[in-house]
Write a protein that holds these residues in place. Structure first.
Motif, PDB file in Angstrom:
ATOM      1  N   TYR A 230      -9.178   0.591  57.032  1.00  0.00           N
ATOM      2  CA  TYR A 230      -7.980   1.371  56.761  1.00  0.00           C
ATOM      3  C   TYR A 230      -6.708   0.668  57.220  1.00  0.00           C
ATOM      4  N   SER A 231      -6.843  -0.486  57.869  1.00  0.00           N
ATOM      5  CA  SER A 231      -5.666  -1.236  58.290  1.00  0.00           C
ATOM      6  C   SER A 231      -4.995  -1.975  57.127  1.00  0.00           C
ATOM      7  N   TYR A 232      -5.720  -2.116  56.009  1.00  0.00           N
ATOM      8  CA  TYR A 232      -5.088  -2.720  54.835  1.00  0.00           C
ATOM      9  C   TYR A 232      -4.011  -1.790  54.286  1.00  0.00           C
ATOM     10  N   ASP A 233      -2.988  -2.384  53.697  1.00  0.00           N
ATOM     11  CA  ASP A 233      -1.889  -1.600  53.114  1.00  0.00           C
ATOM     12  C   ASP A 233      -2.273  -1.195  51.689  1.00  0.00           C
ATOM     13  N   TRP A 234      -3.053  -0.131  51.583  1.00  0.00           N
ATOM     14  CA  TRP A 234      -3.660   0.219  50.300  1.00  0.00           C
ATOM     15  C   TRP A 234      -2.635   0.666  49.269  1.00  0.00           C
ATOM     16  N   LEU A 235      -1.575   1.327  49.696  1.00  0.00           N
ATOM     17  CA  LEU A 235      -0.554   1.750  48.742  1.00  0.00           C
ATOM     18  C   LEU A 235       0.141   0.531  48.142  1.00  0.00           C
ATOM     19  N   LEU A 236       0.419  -0.435  48.990  1.00  0.00           N
ATOM     20  CA  LEU A 236       1.024  -1.695  48.533  1.00  0.00           C
ATOM     21  C   LEU A 236       0.087  -2.419  47.570  1.00  0.00           C
TER      22      LEU A 236
ATOM     23  N   MET B 210       0.843 -12.115  45.738  1.00  0.00           N
ATOM     24  CA  MET B 210       0.412 -12.532  47.071  1.00  0.00           C
ATOM     25  C   MET B 210       1.527 -12.352  48.099  1.00  0.00           C
ATOM     26  N   TYR B 211       2.744 -12.715  47.722  1.00  0.00           N
ATOM     27  CA  TYR B 211       3.866 -12.536  48.631  1.00  0.00           C
ATOM     28  C   TYR B 211       4.193 -11.051  48.824  1.00  0.00           C
ATOM     29  N   TYR B 212       4.030 -10.275  47.774  1.00  0.00           N
ATOM     30  CA  TYR B 212       4.377  -8.853  47.810  1.00  0.00           C
ATOM     31  C   TYR B 212       3.475  -8.087  48.778  1.00  0.00           C
ATOM     32  N   VAL B 213       2.162  -8.371  48.747  1.00  0.00           N
ATOM     33  CA  VAL B 213       1.246  -7.611  49.600  1.00  0.00           C
ATOM     34  C   VAL B 213       1.211  -8.134  51.029  1.00  0.00           C
ATOM     35  N   GLY B 214       1.639  -9.380  51.260  1.00  0.00           N
ATOM     36  CA  GLY B 214       1.660  -9.923  52.610  1.00  0.00           C
ATOM     37  C   GLY B 214       0.365 -10.603  53.004  1.00  0.00           C
ATOM     38  N   LYS B 215       0.422 -11.334  54.128  1.00  0.00           N
ATOM     39  CA  LYS B 215      -0.667 -12.213  54.548  1.00  0.00           C
ATOM     40  C   LYS B 215      -1.993 -11.492  54.747  1.00  0.00           C
ATOM     41  N   LYS B 216      -1.982 -10.365  55.427  1.00  0.00           N
ATOM     42  CA  LYS B 216      -3.259  -9.743  55.803  1.00  0.00           C
ATOM     43  C   LYS B 216      -3.982  -9.112  54.614  1.00  0.00           C
ATOM     44  N   ASN B 217      -3.270  -8.931  53.496  1.00  0.00           N
ATOM     45  CA  ASN B 217      -3.880  -8.303  52.321  1.00  0.00           C
ATOM     46  C   ASN B 217      -4.258  -9.294  51.226  1.00  0.00           C
ATOM     47  N   GLN B 218      -4.085 -10.584  51.476  1.00  0.00           N
ATOM     48  CA  GLN B 218      -4.241 -11.557  50.388  1.00  0.00           C
ATOM     49  C   GLN B 218      -5.669 -11.673  49.878  1.00  0.00           C
ATOM     50  N   GLU B 219      -6.640 -11.802  50.785  1.00  0.00           N
ATOM     51  CA  GLU B 219      -8.020 -11.946  50.329  1.00  0.00           C
ATOM     52  C   GLU B 219      -8.481 -10.714  49.565  1.00  0.00           C
ATOM     53  N   ILE B 220      -8.091  -9.527  50.056  1.00  0.00           N
ATOM     54  CA  ILE B 220      -8.568  -8.308  49.409  1.00  0.00           C
ATOM     55  C   ILE B 220      -7.898  -8.105  48.055  1.00  0.00           C
ATOM     56  N   ILE B 221      -6.617  -8.465  47.907  1.00  0.00           N
ATOM     57  CA  ILE B 221      -5.972  -8.312  46.599  1.00  0.00           C
ATOM     58  C   ILE B 221      -6.533  -9.324  45.611  1.00  0.00           C
ATOM     59  N   SER B 222      -6.876 -10.518  46.108  1.00  0.00           N
ATOM     60  CA  SER B 222      -7.512 -11.506  45.238  1.00  0.00           C
ATOM     61  C   SER B 222      -8.860 -10.990  44.743  1.00  0.00           C
ATOM     62  N   ALA B 223      -9.624 -10.379  45.638  1.00  0.00           N
ATOM     63  CA  ALA B 223     -10.920  -9.814  45.248  1.00  0.00           C
ATOM     64  C   ALA B 223     -10.748  -8.629  44.308  1.00  0.00           C
ATOM     65  N   ILE B 224      -9.767  -7.776  44.597  1.00  0.00           N
ATOM     66  CA  ILE B 224      -9.535  -6.607  43.745  1.00  0.00           C
ATOM     67  C   ILE B 224      -9.110  -7.037  42.348  1.00  0.00           C
ATOM     68  N   ASN B 225      -8.236  -8.037  42.270  1.00  0.00           N
ATOM     69  CA  ASN B 225      -7.815  -8.524  40.959  1.00  0.00           C
ATOM     70  C   ASN B 225      -8.998  -9.074  40.165  1.00  0.00           C
ATOM     71  N   SER B 226      -9.871  -9.817  40.850  1.00  0.00           N
ATOM     72  CA  SER B 226     -11.063 -10.323  40.182  1.00  0.00           C
ATOM     73  C   SER B 226     -11.962  -9.177  39.727  1.00  0.00           C
ATOM     74  N   SER B 227     -12.102  -8.166  40.593  1.00  0.00           N
ATOM     75  CA  SER B 227     -12.915  -7.011  40.244  1.00  0.00           C
ATOM     76  C   SER B 227     -12.303  -6.247  39.078  1.00  0.00           C
ATOM     77  N   ILE B 228     -10.976  -6.150  39.071  1.00  0.00           N
ATOM     78  CA  ILE B 228     -10.286  -5.459  37.973  1.00  0.00           C
ATOM     79  C   ILE B 228     -10.545  -6.174  36.655  1.00  0.00           C
ATOM     80  N   TRP B 229     -10.361  -7.502  36.663  1.00  0.00           N
ATOM     81  CA  TRP B 229     -10.579  -8.254  35.433  1.00  0.00           C
ATOM     82  C   TRP B 229     -12.015  -8.111  34.952  1.00  0.00           C
ATOM     83  N   SER B 230     -12.953  -8.274  35.861  1.00  0.00           N
ATOM     84  CA  SER B 230     -14.350  -8.208  35.467  1.00  0.00           C
ATOM     85  C   SER B 230     -14.751  -6.786  35.084  1.00  0.00           C
ATOM     86  N   GLY B 231     -14.331  -5.809  35.892  1.00  0.00           N
ATOM     87  CA  GLY B 231     -14.675  -4.425  35.594  1.00  0.00           C
ATOM     88  C   GLY B 231     -14.056  -3.950  34.301  1.00  0.00           C
ATOM     89  N   SER B 232     -12.778  -4.286  34.113  1.00  0.00           N
ATOM     90  CA  SER B 232     -12.091  -3.880  32.891  1.00  0.00           C
ATOM     91  C   SER B 232     -12.713  -4.547  31.679  1.00  0.00           C
TER      92      SER B 232
END
Length: 435
Positions: free
Chosen positions: A228-234, A354-376
């Motif tokens: 829950y420490s990730y900035d999920w809204l961002l 990557m700059y928008y979400v900040g350093k601590k969220n980079q790996e998870i946004i990269s994974a989410i984007n990959s999941s979005i592309w593959s899932g979609s």
């Protein structure tokens, strides 16, 4: 007139290309090695993109069956990507590159075997594994660049990585056309797929050239309770435009070769050549991104995407005009123009996100984007399968894609505005984003 063009404009074009390429000399050698490794793996991706569907059609698979199998490439990634993004936080990424470069060519050869012998259950399993391998490389490449490249080279490194796909299609497209026409008795569709799949093994050498001294950032999210420490809204704001674009793309991009094959009777060698020519413009556009960003900023994203949507709508309209001999030339023109216009925005959207979400969220946004592309693309492939099973015209499917794209463009417009607001407030830290 030709002599006038050569004397007046050719030196200016050469000077422009020299300035563009000069910017890329500052990209570090270990980053270049990673990009070369990605390029060799993109050769495998490109030959599957250009020829696999047509090869399956020639083996007796119907459009809706091909779409169903293609969807399996993206199925496992939906479940795999986000846990994988959490897993790589604070871990070295080079071993993952080694694993993908080793197993992907073997899996690709297995897929070709399963198609030839119509072993559907094996084909399903291998396509799932194939998708997992590619998501592994896609998820880790951008975080590796941000961790290990100088911030002053981020734009160039990301743009060069984006160009690796285009360069792969250029090489494969020309290769497929030449091999098919110069030695057709040796290189059929199956042999061409096998040949380029084996080239993927060269990725192991380039991964080795990266070297062992990888920068592994400290893990700031250390256990499951810190989820829950990730900035999920961002993260949600950054992911929504990608979702809309990905859903639309999944309805058409994996099946563009089927469109040209069924509507205009274009075989694999001709479509591969068309893809190669198109990706020359895509690669050139990707290399131009630093200059475009410098002059127009991230605001150029929505302009190029809107033009790409217009090209896609016109391309879809040729389905209803295919009985005219000139329709194929309009379709080719729109296809050639749509892809570089849409891909031109990709390096900028990746960097800005990557700059928008900040350093601590980079790996998870990269994974989410990959999941979005593959899932979609999984769900879009199933929708495409269902629509084609009822013989819905390709044109209508392209129109639906255009509508989804426009939603994504609008969301990117709003995201850019919020990025600028955060930037003015001093909430965007580009220098320290790599950790």
């Amino acid at each position: 007139m030709c002599r006038l063009f050569i004397s007046d404009y050719l030196p200016k074009i050469k000077q422009l290309l020299f300035k563009i390429l000069q910017n890329y000399k500052k990209v570090e050698s270990h980053i270049l090695s990673l990009i070369l490794a990605c390029f060799t793996l993109q050769l495998v991706n490109a030959v599957f993109f250009l020829t696999l569907n047509i090869y399956m059609a020639k083996q007796g698979y119907a459009d809706y069956e091909i779409a169903n199998f293609v969807s399996y490439r993206f199925l496992a990634v939906v479940l795999f990507a986000i846990p994988f993004g959490l897993f790589i936080k604070g871990k070295p990424l080079r071993p993952i590159f080694f694993g993908v470069a080793t197993f992907l060519p073997f899996i690709s050869l297995g897929i070709i075997y399963a198609v030839e012998h119509r072993i559907d259950w094996l084909l399903q399993i291998l396509l799932v594994l194939w998708g997992v391998c590619f998501s592994g490389i896609f998820i880790t490449t951008l975080p590796f660049i941000l961790r290990n490249a100088n911030p002053n080279t981020h734009t160039e490194a990301i743009s060069l990585n984006a160009a690796s796909w285009s360069m792969g299609v250029i090489v494969v497209g020309l290769g497929v056309y030449l091999l098919s026409n110069l030695a057709p008795q040796i290189f059929g569709d199956k042999q061409i797929l096998q040949f380029f799949s084996c080239l993927g093994f060269f990725g192991i050498y380039f991964i080795y050239q990266i070297g062992p001294n990888e920068n592994v950032e400290a893990k700031t999210v250390s256990n499951k309770s810190d989820f829950y420490s990730y900035d999920w809204l961002l993260i949600l704001r950054a992911a929504l435009p990608v979702l809309m674009i990905a859903i639309g793309a999944g309805l058409t991009i994996p099946f563009m070769n089927l469109f040209f094959y069924n509507v205009f009777k274009m075989d694999a060698d001709t479509f591969s050549l068309l893809g190669s020519v198109t990706c020359v413009l895509v690669a050139f556009g990707a290399l131009m991104v630093p200059k475009i960003k410098e002059r127009f900023g991230y605001e150029a994203i929505t302009t190029t995407q809107t033009l790409a949507v217009l090209m896609l709508i016109l391309l879809g309209s040729t389905d209803f005009l295919s009985h005219y001999s000139w329709a194929v030339y309009i379709a080719i023109f729109c296809y050639i123009m749509r892809q570089p216009l849409m891909n031109l925005a990709n390096p900028m959207t990746s960097e800005m996100t990557m700059y928008y979400v900040g350093k601590k969220n980079q790996e998870i946004i990269s994974a989410i984007n990959s999941s979005i592309w593959s899932g979609s693309w999984f769900f879009s492939s199933q929708i495409f399968r269902w629509l084609r099973s009822y013989d819905l015209a390709y044109g209508y499917i392209f129109y639906l894609t255009g509508a989804m794209y426009m939603l994504g463009v609008i969301l990117y417009f709003l995201l850019i505005k919020d990025y600028r607001r955060k930037e003015r407030a001093g909430l965007i830290d580009v220098v320290n984003v790599r950790g």
